[in-house]
Design a protein around this motif. Structure first.
Motif, PDB file in Angstrom:
ATOM      1  N   PHE B 363      14.426  42.170   8.842  1.00  0.00           N
ATOM      2  CA  PHE B 363      14.632  42.198  10.276  1.00  0.00           C
ATOM      3  C   PHE B 363      15.553  43.327  10.681  1.00  0.00           C
ATOM      4  CE2 PHE B 363      14.351  40.657  14.405  1.00  0.00           C
ATOM      5  CZ  PHE B 363      15.609  40.607  14.989  1.00  0.00           C
ATOM      6  N   GLU B 366      13.543  46.372  10.527  1.00  0.00           N
ATOM      7  CA  GLU B 366      12.657  46.489  11.669  1.00  0.00           C
ATOM      8  C   GLU B 366      13.422  46.793  12.909  1.00  0.00           C
ATOM      9  OE1 GLU B 366      10.296  43.046  12.236  1.00  0.00           O
ATOM     10  OE2 GLU B 366       9.223  43.280  10.355  1.00  0.00           O
ATOM     11  N   HIS B 396       8.370  44.790  21.845  1.00  0.00           N
ATOM     12  CA  HIS B 396       8.494  44.703  20.402  1.00  0.00           C
ATOM     13  C   HIS B 396       8.695  43.258  19.996  1.00  0.00           C
ATOM     14  CE1 HIS B 396       9.561  45.910  16.425  1.00  0.00           C
ATOM     15  NE2 HIS B 396      10.644  45.070  16.560  1.00  0.00           N
ATOM     16  N   ALA B 397       9.501  42.672  20.839  1.00  0.00           N
ATOM     17  CA  ALA B 397       9.766  41.273  20.551  1.00  0.00           C
ATOM     18  C   ALA B 397       8.505  40.459  20.615  1.00  0.00           C
ATOM     19  CB  ALA B 397      10.813  40.763  21.534  1.00  0.00           C
ATOM     20  N   ARG B 399       5.417  41.573  20.376  1.00  0.00           N
ATOM     21  CA  ARG B 399       4.595  41.946  19.218  1.00  0.00           C
ATOM     22  C   ARG B 399       5.086  41.303  17.976  1.00  0.00           C
ATOM     23  NH1 ARG B 399       5.272  47.602  19.078  1.00  0.00           N
ATOM     24  NH2 ARG B 399       5.536  47.689  21.329  1.00  0.00           N
ATOM     25  N   ARG B 400       6.438  41.343  17.824  1.00  0.00           N
ATOM     26  CA  ARG B 400       7.046  40.725  16.650  1.00  0.00           C
ATOM     27  C   ARG B 400       6.754  39.250  16.669  1.00  0.00           C
ATOM     28  NH1 ARG B 400       8.304  41.576  11.770  1.00  0.00           N
ATOM     29  NH2 ARG B 400      10.256  40.681  11.186  1.00  0.00           N
ATOM     30  N   GLN B 403       3.238  38.845  15.706  1.00  0.00           N
ATOM     31  CA  GLN B 403       3.165  39.046  14.263  1.00  0.00           C
ATOM     32  C   GLN B 403       3.766  37.875  13.532  1.00  0.00           C
ATOM     33  OE1 GLN B 403       5.729  41.923  12.618  1.00  0.00           O
ATOM     34  NE2 GLN B 403       4.507  42.189  10.787  1.00  0.00           N
ATOM     35  N   LEU B 404       4.892  37.468  13.955  1.00  0.00           N
ATOM     36  CA  LEU B 404       5.590  36.368  13.308  1.00  0.00           C
ATOM     37  C   LEU B 404       4.781  35.120  13.395  1.00  0.00           C
ATOM     38  CD1 LEU B 404       9.288  37.025  14.315  1.00  0.00           C
ATOM     39  CD2 LEU B 404       8.351  37.052  11.992  1.00  0.00           C
TER      40      LEU B 404
END
Lengths: 75, 745
Positions: B363, B366, B396-397, B399-400, B403-404
């Motif tokens: 993290f 990233e 990003h969050a 997307r993250r 993704q997460l």
């Protein structure tokens, strides 16, 4: 006791003599009277007299030793 | 003609004798033949009865021994015969009974002895048992009571089955005791004394004590060492546990708290230190555990060895040691398991921290990749960022987040799989751990159960021993009662005996005392009597003096009269006898009126001498000489030989035979001296030498006619001798009396 023997002898001899004489005498008498003056009655008589005298003499001497017994009958 | 006659007579005589002989023989033969049949029958019958009698006696003797003994005693050679027929008499009549009696005697005495020794040994046993009430007493008592059972069984000669709970040493001791008991039975009078038994017991106890002491020492040592080691191990394990928990805690802390780097670095340093601590403590714990395990193994081996010795007294020790061991093992296992769980937790935490670290670092990367200028510590950055940055960050969050989410889903699936695999793994591990735990638990439980069983066995044994002891105590009580009774009876008997003795002694003493007093009295009376007698004697002496005077006078008178009497004897002349002795005798009688002896003597004077008087010796001598020749002449005449011819022979003999006039007579007359001639010569000699008595004796030996001839002389001689004897006695008496009454001046 001692004299007795002597006395006995005296008696004995006297007796024998007497008897012999008597026997001779009787012998003579018989010889003269019955047996034709043979000698044998005289000798016989003398013998007789001697014998008697001897016998008497012996008896006299024996007299102390003779035992006179009596027959006792059981009752 | 005479010869012819003689021949004819002889012939006829021979013929007749021959015929007579023949007939005699015939008669004899007839007799014998007739008699022989009868005689043989009689002989046969007699033989039969005799044999029958003997056979019957033998058979009855065989059947009845008393009869046999009686026969042997009474009939001399019967024992030989009976021995031949029946063999020697068997001796089972009188002696065996006596022998039985004798043999019965010692066992009873033996029993008494044994009972007393048994009492003594029991007392000693009790003492030993009572004294030995220390720690290992229970089993010692058990042992001692076992010994007591053996001893009692040995004494009372009853084969008792040894108690089933006896272990080997007791069994060995029992075997030894039984051996000795059998040896003792072989010689019934030899037995083990109480001291021996007690010594044996003491010895055995001592040995046991020694063994137990050594055993306990060893056990204690090993226990101590193992305890120490275990404690150490436990301590170490606890320390390790502590260290591990500390470490994990610190790790968790380190993971969760987010502080400034210095704090973090200190934290990490602390963590490292904690980790180092943990590793060291874990190592220490491991070594300690190894040591503890070693010690425990050692203890186990010692316990096994001590169990191998199989001494009951050591059992509680062993039991305690085993329990301790078990506890220690359990504790150790617990602690080990705790440590292991802690370690696994620590591992999890470590993994978690690693993961967290990794995630954080990712993290961080990233975030740093997105916003390189943003620092790691983004929590305090809220006021410093612009809207673009914020939008970019939000995008990003998002997307993250997508993704997460995707990763999450993926992770979830993977996680599920992983979880399942991990679960499987965990299950397997759990299973393994469970098995292991179950195993250890079962082992522990088994151990506990075994220990329980052992404990229960020990308790049961104690109970049994207590019961046995009570029974023994009861037996001992009964024995003491019996002994007390016997003692009472004995005491009574002895008392009675003693009283009897006492009474008899008392009686004796009393009788003795009485005897003594009686003796004293008697002595006193004797003395009194003696004194009285002496007084009397004195009086009598005085009287007797008077009497003696009187007696003397009388004696004189007597003597005078006796002298007168003697004088009268002398008045005899050669041929005639003496004067009659009547007057003189009268005078003598008058002078001795109260003298019985003199009176008797005077009355003993022959009548003839009194009336007629006696001849003197000289006259007798003279007479004899004349008698002698006469006696010689009739020497051969006696009861059987008294014919005139014998008289003639006797006279011839007297004439022809010459012998000595006088011959000395021998002191002893032999048979050839009894010849009349010899006797007369002896008598002559005696007379010549004045021995009228001997002459009379010799003359008395004459037999037959010679005797008859000298009879008179003999009586006279006897008369004279008698008179002279009496007179001499009287004169001697008078002299004696006179002498007696004469008092010395």
């Amino acid at each position: 006791m001692a004299d007795e023997l002597g006395r006995k002898w005296d008696r004995c001899l006297a007796d024998t003599a007497l008897k012999t004489a008597t026997g001779v005498g009787i012998g003579i008498v018989f010889s003269v009277l019955f047996f034709k003056r043979r000698t044998w009655p005289v000798s016989f008589g003398s013998g007789l007299g001697l014998g008697m005298g001897y016998s008497n003499c012996q008896h006299d001497f024996r007299s102390p030793y003779l035992i006179h017994g009596r027959v006792v009958k059981d009752q | 003609m005479l010869r012819v006659c003689l021949r004819g007579v002889k012939a006829t005589a021979q013929k007749s004798s021959g015929r007579i002989r023949l007939t005699n023989v015939q008669q004899c033969r007839e007799y014998t033949t007739g008699e022989s049949s009868g005689a043989s029958r009689v002989v046969a019958a007699g033989l039969l009865t005799v044999t029958g009698g003997i056979g019957g006696t033998i058979i009855y003797a065989k059947w009845d021994h008393k009869f046999r003994a009686a026969v042997e005693k009474n009939v001399p050679y019967s024992e030989w015969l009976l021995g031949l027929a029946l063999g020697p008499a068997s001796q089972d009549a009188g002696l065996p009974i006596r022998k039985q009696m004798e043999s019965i005697q010692p066992p009873s005495m033996m029993e008494k002895q044994m009972r007393t020794s048994k009492a003594k040994s029991e007392k000693k046993l009790k003492e030993t048992t009572e004294s030995a009430l220390s720690q290992p007493t229970q089993n010692i008592q058990a042992e001692a009571s076992a010994e007591a059972t053996q001893i009692i069984s040995a004494i009372s000669e009853v084969q008792s089955i040894p108690a089933p709970c006896d272990t080997e040493p007791a069994a060995a001791a029992a075997a030894v005791l039984q051996e000795t008991e059998s040896a003792g039975a072989a010689e019934p009078l030899r037995e083990r004394s109480a001291e021996e038994v007690a010594a044996r017991l003491a010895q055995q106890n001592q040995d046991e004590k020694d063994i137990i002491a050594s055993l306990s020492a060893r056990l204690d040592d090993s226990l101590a060492s193992s305890a120490k080691a275990t404690l150490q191990a436990i301590g170490a394990q606890e320390a390790a546990l502590q260290a591990i928990t500390q470490h994990t805690h610190k790790l968790k802390e380190a993971m969760e708290t987010e502080g400034p780097t210095e704090e973090k670095s200190t934290q990490w340093k602390d963590l490292e230190a904690a980790l180092a601590d943990r590793t060291t403590s874990v190592n220490v714990a491991k070594t300690a555990l190894v040591k503890a395990n070693e010690a425990l193994d050692g203890l186990k081996s010692v316990i096994d060895k001590s169990r191998g010795l199989k001494i009951t007294a050591a059992r509680p020790l062993i039991l305690a040691a085993e329990e301790n061991l078990h506890k220690m093992v359990v504790d150790l296992d617990k602690v080990v398991s705790k440590v292991q769980s802690a370690e696994s937790e620590a591992k999890i935490v470590a993994q978690y921290t690693e993961l967290v670290n990794e995630a954080k670092q990712q993290f961080q990367r990233e975030v740093s990749s997105l916003t390189p200028e943003i620092q790691a510590n983004w929590k305090g950055l809220t006021g410093k960022l612009s809207t673009d940055d914020l939008n970019a960050l939000i995008a990003h969050a998002h997307r993250r987040i997508d993704q997460l989410n995707r990763e999450l889903a993926e992770q979830r699936v993977r996680g599920q799989i992983h979880m399942e695999a991990a679960l499987e793994q965990q299950r397997a591990e759990d299973q393994k751990a469970l098995d292991k735990a179950v195993g250890t638990a079962t082992q522990h439980v088994k151990e506990e159960a075994r220990l329980d069983q052992e404990r229960k066995l020990a308790e049961l044994r104690e109970v049994i021993e207590a019961e046995m002891r009570t029974q023994l105590r009861r037996q001992a009580a009964a024995h003491t009662d019996h002994v007390r009774d016997v003692l009472k009876v004995q005491e009574q008997e002895l008392r009675a005996e003693a009283e009897q003795d006492l009474s008899s002694k008392l009686l004796e003493q009393e009788t003795r005392y009485r005897q003594l007093t009686q003796e004293q009295l008697d002595d006193f009376t004797l003395d009194m009597n003696a004194a009285y007698a002496r007084l009397k004697g004195v009086e009598e002496a005085i009287d007797s003096h008077v009497e003696a005077e009187e007696e003397a006078r009388k004696a004189h008178r007597l003597w005078l009269s006796v002298e007168a009497l003697t004088y009268t004897l002398k008045t005899a002349s050669a041929e005639s006898p003496s004067m009659p002795l009547e007057d003189a005798a009268e005078a003598v009688r008058a002078s001795c009126v109260d003298n019985d002896f003199a009176l008797a003597l005077t009355s003993a004077l022959p009548e003839e001498s009194l009336k007629r008087g006696v001849y003197s010796e000289a006259s007798l001598r003279a007479r004899f000489n004349s008698l002698r020749s006469l006696a010689r002449r009739v020497a051969l005449i006696d009861e059987s030989h008294n014919t005139l011819y014998q008289y003639f022979l006797s006279y011839v003999q007297a004439a022809l035979l010459f012998e000595r006039q006088q011959e000395v007579p021998p002191t002893q007359l032999r048979s050839e001296d009894l010849d009349p001639f010899k006797l007369l010569s002896y008598a002559s000699y005696c007379l010549e030498h004045g021995d009228l008595e001997l002459a009379a004796k010799l003359v008395n030996q004459l037999r037959g006619e010679a005797r008859r001839v000298v009879e008179d002389w003999l009586t006279e001689a006897r008369l004279t001798l008698e008179t002279r004897q009496v007179i001499s006695l009287l004169s001697a008496y008078a002299n004696a009396v006179g002498l007696g009454t004469t008092q010395a001046p």
